[in-house]
Design a protein around this motif. Structure first.
Motif, short mmCIF file in Angstrom:
data_model
loop_
_atom_site.label_atom_id
_atom_site.label_comp_id
_atom_site.label_asym_id
_atom_site.label_seq_id
_atom_site.Cartn_x
_atom_site.Cartn_y
_atom_site.Cartn_z
N PHE A 2 0.91 -1.20 0.12
CA PHE A 2 -0.03 0.07 -0.12
C PHE A 2 0.78 1.27 0.06
CE2 PHE A 2 -2.29 3.41 2.33
CZ PHE A 2 -3.34 3.47 1.53
N ARG A 3 1.85 1.23 0.93
CA ARG A 3 2.88 2.34 0.88
C ARG A 3 3.39 2.68 -0.52
NH1 ARG A 3 7.03 2.60 5.70
NH2 ARG A 3 4.88 2.60 6.75
N LYS A 4 3.95 1.44 -1.20
CA LYS A 4 4.56 1.65 -2.20
C LYS A 4 3.70 2.06 -3.52
CE LYS A 4 6.62 -1.50 -5.92
NZ LYS A 4 6.75 -2.82 -6.40
N CYS A 5 2.53 1.67 -3.23
CA CYS A 5 1.44 2.24 -4.25
C CYS A 5 1.23 3.87 -4.09
CB CYS A 5 0.16 1.53 -4.24
SG CYS A 5 0.24 -0.22 -4.56
N SER A 41 -9.69 4.43 -5.47
CA SER A 41 -10.24 3.60 -6.99
C SER A 41 -8.59 3.67 -7.47
CB SER A 41 -11.00 4.31 -7.65
OG SER A 41 -11.25 3.59 -8.88
N SER A 42 -8.14 4.73 -7.46
CA SER A 42 -6.64 4.64 -8.22
C SER A 42 -5.46 3.75 -7.57
CB SER A 42 -5.89 6.01 -8.11
OG SER A 42 -6.57 7.02 -9.12
N ILE A 43 -5.59 3.70 -6.07
CA ILE A 43 -4.79 2.95 -5.57
C ILE A 43 -5.13 1.51 -5.58
CG2 ILE A 43 -4.13 2.33 -3.05
CD1 ILE A 43 -3.96 5.15 -2.39
N TYR A 46 -3.84 0.33 -9.15
CA TYR A 46 -2.61 0.09 -9.11
C TYR A 46 -1.96 -0.93 -8.26
CZ TYR A 46 2.60 1.53 -8.92
OH TYR A 46 3.72 1.35 -8.81
N MET A 47 -2.70 -1.25 -7.22
CA MET A 47 -2.25 -2.70 -6.60
C MET A 47 -2.67 -3.77 -7.22
SD MET A 47 -3.33 -1.32 -2.54
CE MET A 47 -2.70 -2.95 -1.84
N TYR A 48 -3.78 -3.91 -7.92
CA TYR A 48 -4.20 -4.88 -8.50
C TYR A 48 -3.20 -5.20 -9.84
CZ TYR A 48 -8.31 -7.93 -9.34
OH TYR A 48 -9.15 -8.94 -8.96
N ARG A 49 -2.66 -4.05 -10.37
CA ARG A 49 -1.77 -4.30 -11.28
C ARG A 49 -0.42 -4.80 -10.79
NH1 ARG A 49 -3.35 0.71 -13.45
NH2 ARG A 49 -1.70 1.89 -12.45
N LEU A 95 -7.84 -10.09 -2.70
CA LEU A 95 -8.52 -9.33 -3.99
C LEU A 95 -9.61 -8.57 -3.65
CD1 LEU A 95 -7.67 -12.34 -6.16
CD2 LEU A 95 -6.23 -10.39 -5.79
N GLY A 96 -10.48 -8.97 -2.88
CA GLY A 96 -11.73 -8.41 -2.77
C GLY A 96 -13.13 -9.00 -2.35
#
Length: 587
Positions: A2-5, A41-43, A46-49, A95-96
């Motif tokens: 999360f921090r990296k994203c 949503s952006s984070i 990005y995390m999903y990718r 994942l959700g």
């Protein structure tokens, strides 16, 4: 991650001029719900990718599903994937959630699993699947795990071992009627004190210990509850007797309820089951802690299960000791009782005899046998992982003489597509014979094996000959070595440059303010979190983050941040280090 994203998104925002002006604007507080949702949503995207990128490089993947009903009575399915990184580390990524209230059939769940595997392109990498023990999940004929194995034959189904132990205990109790009634009665102690603040105050005053919470899906919570009643049984008796003797201070419901619980504490049948389960639960709790570890050593897990079953077997032969303990506990709880209670207990005792002891002996044997049978049934498929205990260093001297061919064949049946078995057999033979590979656990063993294919150098702690050896090993194995120069972090790390100094200043101001407002008072751990929070909130701002990347010349990028002067200290230390090495190797 999360921090990296967050950092990556901020760097990208800094590269865009319009977004950069938005970040630097003091009028933008980011409190709008639309802005917050866009950021989340952006984070998430990005995390999903990033997870997809990691999974694409992972050699093995496992899928974990669990279903629960939320507060709005919707059935939510959580999806987690677990995979092995190329460096050997294990990652677990959530994942959700997905609403499956309309269709919770095995077909619908299987389609969800297949869609997830297709999205992450890891069908051929799937080696394990784990769900709960419900029929729709773990069914042997039409359950989800069967449908997944039809498409991914190597995906072994693993039911959570801690959940299995929970089922062993809960089903053993529900199977025996007297045990079921005993635990229902036991929960009455917690209910009695939780229904009234006055009763809770009496519990805190007289016993100074509250009952732990109960959870139907976590049987180890029941064991903690039972152990609390067993440990404080005398204090509970005294409290209930005090309530009956001072009836003018309590309402009628409290007096009746306390009298009922007091009679249970004096009951031989209740105390017998209390002593029996108090002899079992400490060992089951120890096993539960082993099964709940994030990194599970299967060999140690199997040994812990065997130790628990061995304890039950030894306990089965020790009925007379349980009987004596129960008589002692009952006699302690009957002391200083009211005459009416003493007479009632005497009538109950007169009913007993040799037949009474035989009745309790049969009940005791039934409890032990049912738990043993449930353990053998629930953990029977652990034999699929028979090869893993053969990585226990304590058995290496046996395998050096006789190689475990049967266990290797078992592994070949489960994961024949993933291994070069002639090579694996050769590597295991070497492993059993080399003493420096004998580690405490499988995780340490794997780490040592991976280190032989990697190299990490700290120039300030490594001698020159050793460094040369590591460089040669790295070159032979196609490994590139990257080494950070000492004294460079003060210019390369944004946190060191922009955050630590203001944080120390604000944190110091908070401490000085606290001490000046209350002279003579010492700051304890209770106040540290509040003072730390003040300094952190003041220092950790978006402006600080922007300045940190700017001052370290990361954004915008400036490769000429260092000058020759910056390397003077490093060169001096390097000369001193080489001089010491020359003196050390000279005769």
């Amino acid at each position: 991650m999360f921090r990296k994203c967050c950092c990556s998104l901020m760097v990208k925002a800094m590269e865009d001029r319009s977004e950069r002006r938005w970040f630097e604007s003091r009028h933008r507080q980011g409190l709008s719900s639309d802005i917050q949702n866009d950021i989340i949503s952006s984070i998430s995207e990005y995390m999903y990718r990033e997870i997809k990128k990691d999974v694409s490089q992972a050699p093995f993947v496992a899928v974990i599903l669990d279903e629960t009903t939320d507060i709005s009575t919707k059935s939510q399915l959580s999806t987690v994937i677990r995979y092995v990184n190329i460096d050997g580390s294990i990652e677990e990524r959530f994942l959700g959630f997905r609403n499956i209230s309309e269709d919770r059939s095995a077909n619908a769940l299987a389609q969800h699993v297949f869609n997830t595997l297709m999205e992450f392109d890891c069908e051929k990498k799937l080696v394990a699947q784990t769900y709960d023990g419900a029929a729709v999940m773990a069914g042997q004929h039409s359950g989800l795990q069967v449908r997944v194995r039809e498409k991914c034959p190597q995906a072994m189904f693993v039911h959570c071992h801690a959940h299995r132990l929970n089922l062993v205990q809960s089903q053993a109790v529900s199977y025996i009627k007297r045990c079921k009634i005993f635990f229902i009665t036991l929960t009455g102690f917690g209910t009695f004190f939780s229904k009234s603040t006055k009763r809770t105050e009496a519990l805190d005053t007289e016993i100074r210990k509250r009952f732990p919470s109960l959870a139907p899906t976590r049987w180890n919570y029941s064991s903690r509850f039972l152990e609390t009643v067993y440990e404080y049984k005398i204090e509970l008796r005294d409290l209930f007797v005090s309530i009956n003797e001072n009836s003018d201070k309590w309402d009628s419901d409290t007096i009746i309820f306390a009298a009922g619980l007091l009679s249970k504490l004096q009951d031989f049948d209740f105390n017998f089951l209390l002593v029996v389960f108090a002899s079992i639960f400490p060992h089951s709790d120890a096993l539960f802690q082993v099964l709940q570890k994030k990194i599970l050593d299967i060999s140690f897990c199997i040994k812990s299960i065997d130790n628990f079953t061995a304890h039950l077997t030894r306990l089965r032969e020790d009925f007379d000791s349980i009987w004596c303990k129960t008589e002692i506990v009952t006699s302690q709880l009957e002391s200083d009782l009211l005459p009416t209670n003493r007479t009632k207990r005497a009538r109950l005792e007169n009913v007993s005899g040799d037949d009474r002891k035989s009745l309790y002996r049969r009940l005791f044997f039934e409890i032990i046998d049912v738990m043993n049978a449930n353990i053998n049934h629930r953990f029977s498929d652990i034999s699929k992982l028979k090869l893993l205990p053969r990585l226990d260093v304590r058995n290496f001297h046996n395998f050096e003489k006789k190689f475990p061919e049967d266990e290797l064949s078992n592994l070949k049946e489960s994961y024949g597509n993933f291994f070069d078995f002639p090579k694996l057999r050769s590597e295991l033979s070497v492993l059993y014979k080399e003493p420096h590979m004998h580690k405490e656990s499988i995780v340490e063993l794997y780490s040592e094996a991976f280190k032989r294919k990697s190299c990490c150098i700290n120039p300030r702690r490594t001698s020159l000959p050793h460094t040369q050896y590591q460089c040669d090993c790295a070159r032979d194995n196609g490994i590139s070595i990257v080494c950070l120069t000492p004294h460079s972090t003060a210019k390369l790390q944004p946190l060191d440059v922009a955050f630590m100094f203001p944080f120390k200043r604000f944190y110091g101001e908070a401490i000085k303010s606290s001490l000046s407002s209350d002279p003579g008072r010492v700051i304890t751990n209770l106040q540290l979190s509040r003072l730390f929070n003040y300094g952190y909130i003041k220092a950790a701002t978006i402006e600080m983050a922007v300045n940190g990347f700017r001052k370290t010349d990361i954004v915008p990028y400036n490769p000429n941040i260092f000058s020759d002067v910056d390397f003077v200290v490093n060169e001096a230390e390097e000369i001193a280090t080489r001089s010491q090495q020359v003196l050390a190797i000279s005769p």
